[in-house]
Design an enzyme around this catalytic site. Structure first.
Site, mmCIF file in Angstrom:
data_model
loop_
_atom_site.group_PDB
_atom_site.id
_atom_site.type_symbol
_atom_site.label_atom_id
_atom_site.label_comp_id
_atom_site.label_asym_id
_atom_site.label_seq_id
_atom_site.Cartn_x
_atom_site.Cartn_y
_atom_site.Cartn_z
ATOM 1 N N GLU A 3 42.083 20.437 53.625
ATOM 2 C CA GLU A 3 41.381 21.734 53.131
ATOM 3 C C GLU A 3 42.078 22.751 52.734
ATOM 4 O OE1 GLU A 3 37.440 24.649 53.895
ATOM 5 O OE2 GLU A 3 38.707 23.903 55.706
ATOM 6 N N GLU A 62 46.096 27.410 55.137
ATOM 7 C CA GLU A 62 45.564 28.746 55.171
ATOM 8 C C GLU A 62 47.186 29.335 54.900
ATOM 9 O OE1 GLU A 62 44.220 31.875 53.987
ATOM 10 O OE2 GLU A 62 42.776 30.171 54.272
ATOM 11 N N ASN A 85 51.725 27.853 51.780
ATOM 12 C CA ASN A 85 51.238 27.987 50.599
ATOM 13 C C ASN A 85 50.858 26.822 49.743
ATOM 14 O OD1 ASN A 85 50.813 28.952 47.679
ATOM 15 N ND2 ASN A 85 52.029 30.815 48.185
ATOM 16 N N ASP A 89 39.436 31.653 45.635
ATOM 17 C CA ASP A 89 39.374 33.045 45.052
ATOM 18 C C ASP A 89 39.174 32.782 43.748
ATOM 19 O OD1 ASP A 89 40.214 35.506 43.892
ATOM 20 O OD2 ASP A 89 41.592 35.917 45.458
ATOM 21 N N LYS A 133 40.138 37.263 35.954
ATOM 22 C CA LYS A 133 40.688 37.753 34.863
ATOM 23 C C LYS A 133 41.560 36.649 34.271
ATOM 24 C CE LYS A 133 41.061 42.611 36.349
ATOM 25 N NZ LYS A 133 41.947 43.658 36.701
ATOM 26 N N ASP A 150 30.534 29.798 45.124
ATOM 27 C CA ASP A 150 29.401 30.338 44.420
ATOM 28 C C ASP A 150 29.508 31.078 43.262
ATOM 29 O OD1 ASP A 150 31.152 32.191 45.824
ATOM 30 O OD2 ASP A 150 29.549 33.916 45.899
ATOM 31 N N THR A 165 30.805 26.549 55.189
ATOM 32 C CA THR A 165 31.834 27.331 55.503
ATOM 33 C C THR A 165 31.189 28.541 55.880
ATOM 34 O OG1 THR A 165 32.038 28.393 53.385
ATOM 35 C CG2 THR A 165 33.214 26.314 53.746
ATOM 36 N N TYR A 167 31.604 31.335 54.541
ATOM 37 C CA TYR A 167 31.372 32.020 53.269
ATOM 38 C C TYR A 167 30.019 31.404 52.757
ATOM 39 C CZ TYR A 167 35.415 35.045 52.490
ATOM 40 O OH TYR A 167 36.666 35.948 52.713
#
Length: 212
Positions: free
Chosen positions: A44, A69, A96, A118, A122, A154, A191, A193
């Site tokens: 993940e 992470e 990373n 994330d 833009k 979402d 999760t 979130y």
């Protein structure tokens, strides 16, 4: 996302090598040695506080999991979740995602999970999205043949741009839901979130894609 600095996080990560992989590059091409079995490996990317990866590991003892992470102040919460659940088939990596090829060889990974990444809304930031073509190439280079990506968000804009990115890369779309929690999908592990957003009435989008 604004992160609260936890200056003690690095030391705590170092004190728990049973969960946090200090030198993951040494296991490239031989992750079975770390886990002590030949089970498939799922990763993940952006594991957050670890609820999903530990939940999946608990539900699927025949699969090995690694939560990846970038931020120490976040992954230390995932470490707490690992300690709390004490599931043997889950590990953590504080690295990373763009450097995955340093740690995994072709065929090391069977599935990649991307949960609530994330959105980088833009256009000029599109290359930072974890579903951008450069990342899809990285995943392809560590996955088994016909390996899979499972993606949840979402954010409708990110979901739509990701489906386009998957299609343009030539991936095969095998599952899509525009409202996961109102569907008949079974076995969903949420999760942190996801719990938060769905409680507020946000729609959860989910897709599964496979490399050809």
């Amino acid at each position: 996302m604004r992160l609260r600095n936890k200056p003690w996080a690095k030391e705590k990560l170092e004190q728990n090598p049973q969960y946090v992989i200090a030198s993951p590059e040494q296991y490239k091409g031989k992750w079975n040695e770390l886990f002590g079995n030949e089970h498939p490996l799922h990763i993940e990317i952006g594991t957050g506080k670890g609820q999903f990866v530990t939940g999946m590991a608990n539900a699927n003892p025949h699969i090995n999991y690694i939560g990846i992470e970038l931020y120490e102040s976040v992954i230390v919460s995932a470490l707490d979740k690992c300690i709390e659940t004490d599931v043997p088939n889950v590990k953590l990596m504080n690295v990373n995602a763009k450097d995955l090829l340093e740690y995994f060889a072709k065929g090391d990974v069977s599935r990649v999970y991307l949960n609530f990444s994330d959105p980088w809304p833009k256009t000029r930031h599109a290359k930072r999205r974890l579903t951008y073509k450069s990342f899809l190439k990285i995943y392809e280079d560590v996955l088994v043949d016909q390996g899979e990506i499972h993606f949840k968000t979402d954010n409708q804009g990110l979901f739509e741009s990701s489906l386009m990115s998957f299609s343009e890369y030539g991936l095969l779309l095998t599952f899509v839901s525009l409202d996961l929690h109102s569907s008949d999908f079974e076995g969903n592990i949420m999760t942190e979130y996801e719990e938060k957003f769905s409680a507020k009435g946000s729609r959860i989008y989910r897709s599964e894609v496979r490399y050809k």
